[in-house]
Design a protein around this motif. Sequence first.
Motif, short mmCIF file in Angstrom:
data_model
loop_
_atom_site.label_atom_id
_atom_site.label_comp_id
_atom_site.label_asym_id
_atom_site.label_seq_id
_atom_site.Cartn_x
_atom_site.Cartn_y
_atom_site.Cartn_z
N ARG A 136 -56.37 -53.15 -29.96
CA ARG A 136 -57.46 -51.92 -29.92
C ARG A 136 -57.53 -51.67 -28.27
NH1 ARG A 136 -61.47 -53.81 -32.61
NH2 ARG A 136 -62.07 -55.02 -30.82
N ILE A 137 -57.58 -50.39 -28.04
CA ILE A 137 -58.04 -49.92 -26.50
C ILE A 137 -59.39 -49.39 -26.64
CG2 ILE A 137 -57.56 -48.27 -24.70
CD1 ILE A 137 -54.64 -48.61 -25.46
N THR A 138 -60.44 -49.97 -25.80
CA THR A 138 -61.85 -49.64 -26.00
C THR A 138 -62.39 -49.27 -24.56
OG1 THR A 138 -62.29 -50.89 -27.89
CG2 THR A 138 -64.06 -50.04 -26.78
N ALA A 139 -62.94 -48.41 -24.20
CA ALA A 139 -63.62 -48.10 -22.82
C ALA A 139 -64.69 -48.98 -22.80
CB ALA A 139 -64.16 -46.59 -22.70
N VAL A 140 -64.91 -49.51 -21.36
CA VAL A 140 -66.02 -50.39 -21.05
C VAL A 140 -67.32 -49.77 -20.98
CG1 VAL A 140 -66.70 -52.10 -19.11
CG2 VAL A 140 -64.36 -51.86 -19.63
N HIS A 141 -67.24 -48.75 -20.33
CA HIS A 141 -68.53 -47.73 -20.40
C HIS A 141 -67.80 -46.34 -19.97
CE1 HIS A 141 -71.33 -51.10 -19.96
NE2 HIS A 141 -70.76 -51.50 -19.01
N GLU A 142 -68.67 -45.28 -20.69
CA GLU A 142 -68.13 -44.00 -20.58
C GLU A 142 -68.29 -43.51 -18.92
OE1 GLU A 142 -69.19 -39.61 -22.72
OE2 GLU A 142 -70.20 -41.55 -23.16
N GLN A 143 -69.19 -43.99 -18.29
CA GLN A 143 -69.16 -43.40 -16.96
C GLN A 143 -68.01 -44.06 -16.25
OE1 GLN A 143 -71.37 -41.39 -15.42
NE2 GLN A 143 -70.09 -41.59 -13.60
N ASN A 144 -67.45 -45.20 -16.50
CA ASN A 144 -66.26 -45.68 -15.86
C ASN A 144 -65.13 -44.61 -15.96
OD1 ASN A 144 -67.98 -47.79 -15.62
ND2 ASN A 144 -66.46 -49.30 -16.59
N LEU A 145 -65.07 -43.86 -16.98
CA LEU A 145 -63.98 -43.00 -17.21
C LEU A 145 -64.24 -41.91 -16.46
CD1 LEU A 145 -63.31 -43.10 -21.12
CD2 LEU A 145 -62.51 -44.30 -19.46
N LEU A 146 -65.33 -41.38 -16.23
CA LEU A 146 -65.81 -40.30 -15.13
C LEU A 146 -65.62 -40.51 -13.87
CD1 LEU A 146 -68.93 -38.82 -16.88
CD2 LEU A 146 -66.49 -37.87 -17.17
N ASP A 147 -65.85 -41.88 -13.35
CA ASP A 147 -65.62 -42.27 -12.27
C ASP A 147 -64.19 -41.96 -11.42
OD1 ASP A 147 -68.13 -43.32 -12.07
OD2 ASP A 147 -67.88 -45.32 -12.11
N ASP A 148 -63.23 -42.06 -12.22
CA ASP A 148 -61.72 -41.75 -12.14
C ASP A 148 -61.17 -41.19 -13.54
OD1 ASP A 148 -59.17 -41.45 -11.53
OD2 ASP A 148 -58.75 -43.46 -11.09
N PRO A 149 -61.21 -39.91 -13.63
CA PRO A 149 -60.85 -39.20 -14.87
C PRO A 149 -59.42 -39.20 -15.41
CG PRO A 149 -61.92 -37.54 -13.32
CD PRO A 149 -61.67 -38.70 -12.69
N LEU A 150 -58.51 -39.99 -14.36
CA LEU A 150 -57.20 -40.52 -14.64
C LEU A 150 -57.19 -41.33 -15.83
CD1 LEU A 150 -54.11 -39.80 -13.99
CD2 LEU A 150 -54.25 -41.89 -12.74
N ARG A 151 -58.30 -41.71 -15.86
CA ARG A 151 -58.59 -43.03 -17.02
C ARG A 151 -58.39 -42.51 -18.37
NH1 ARG A 151 -63.19 -46.49 -13.89
NH2 ARG A 151 -61.95 -48.02 -12.46
N LEU A 152 -58.74 -41.22 -18.45
CA LEU A 152 -58.94 -40.46 -19.74
C LEU A 152 -57.14 -40.40 -20.25
CD1 LEU A 152 -61.11 -37.69 -18.57
CD2 LEU A 152 -61.86 -39.29 -20.14
N LEU A 153 -56.47 -40.01 -19.41
CA LEU A 153 -54.97 -40.19 -19.69
C LEU A 153 -54.44 -41.56 -19.76
CD1 LEU A 153 -52.27 -38.47 -20.09
CD2 LEU A 153 -52.13 -38.31 -17.63
N ARG A 154 -54.91 -42.38 -19.04
CA ARG A 154 -54.28 -43.87 -18.93
C ARG A 154 -54.43 -44.26 -20.51
NH1 ARG A 154 -56.64 -46.66 -14.50
NH2 ARG A 154 -54.99 -45.17 -13.23
N ALA A 155 -55.61 -43.97 -21.09
CA ALA A 155 -55.74 -44.62 -22.49
C ALA A 155 -54.40 -44.41 -23.51
CB ALA A 155 -56.94 -43.95 -23.14
#
Length: 386
Positions: A136-155
């Motif tokens: 399973r792939i789970t974000a650590v925190h929602e804000q972390n994804l916004l800190d670097d939006p490339l993380r949205l695609l990385r999932a």
Amino acid sequence: MARQLMTRLQPQSWPIPLDRLPIGTVLVGGAVRDGLLNRLPEHPDLDMVVPADALGQVRKLSQEFGGACVVLDRDRDMARLVLGNWTIDLARQDGDDLKADLLRRDYRINAIGLTLTTEPKLLDPSGGIADLRDQRITAVHEQNLLDDPLRLLRALRLAAELSMTIDEATLEMIARHRHHLPKVAPERIQAELLKLVQANNADQAIRLLHSLQLIAPWSSDQPQRTFNAEALTQQEQQLALPLARLTQLLSDQGVNDLRFSRKQIQRCLRLRTWWMRDQQQSADALNERERLKLHQELEEDLPAFTLAWPMERQKEWLSRWRDQKDTLFHPSAPLNGRTLQAELGLHPGPRLGELMDHLCLERAFGRIRSQDDAIQCARAWINKPL
């Protein structure tokens, strides 16, 4: 588990001995994740967190062991040491302690640390090891994804590479913040997409990309094709599927906006053009000159062109393409320009080019079988009335 991971990582084969790394260095990220999954490549990328002065440490190591020092982010104190086939990234700890650093990362499976000490320890403040077990792939925190939006695609790239599912709450975060992705440098988005289309589980991830509308600004509006790669060898699949997926995924403007290489842009454009032509008129029914043009433009990428075809038609074309002596599927002129100049007294120019094109066509369709045939054909072409 930590000792087993160290055994898999084989630090004795790393280009830098452990005792030459700064005291307090911790291995994090992909190498830890892939080691726990037992899927390490021969030369894993080594991402390390150091207490302080990462750039200075990389410069020091490059002087001691050779290699190149690359500054990744001066403000955040991140640098890379490139030594042959190895890359070692050092970053200054972000936060008051290592736990804070790990909790600022993108996904739990990437937020696991390994101390590089005599008695190694695993550090897992967010539950990444449990996610690895559950695939399973789970974000650590929602804000972390916004800190670097490339993380949205990385999932989605990670899901494609690791054959994992993305947590529902994380999917909702990605959908909610998809409009932030265009803020990322195009080259970084390009790099993630290139990895995604090469992954074993890419097709499922691409369907998810579309449903999330994550790359809508660059997407193609062409109908999605179903690819059948069963007739292709493993090597042919590795060449054909990424190109076909990329061409179907992105528009011509999209590959330009994401700053793909000129060669990659041309390959996508040609493949898309011939796909559309084949839909309008079967490639088997093209006239000779158009058929030759197809094979000249798609000689390298013909397996990708056939991926959506019925099996029998695909097998027939692939069989001919695999035959390097097939003069249509691997077209070339039977004589070079120098020979034609010597034999016929021609001078360099457009007329010589037209003659070579004519000879290539005649050879492709079996009307030239020897050098003598080629010279006779060339003389007849030269002597014909203009």
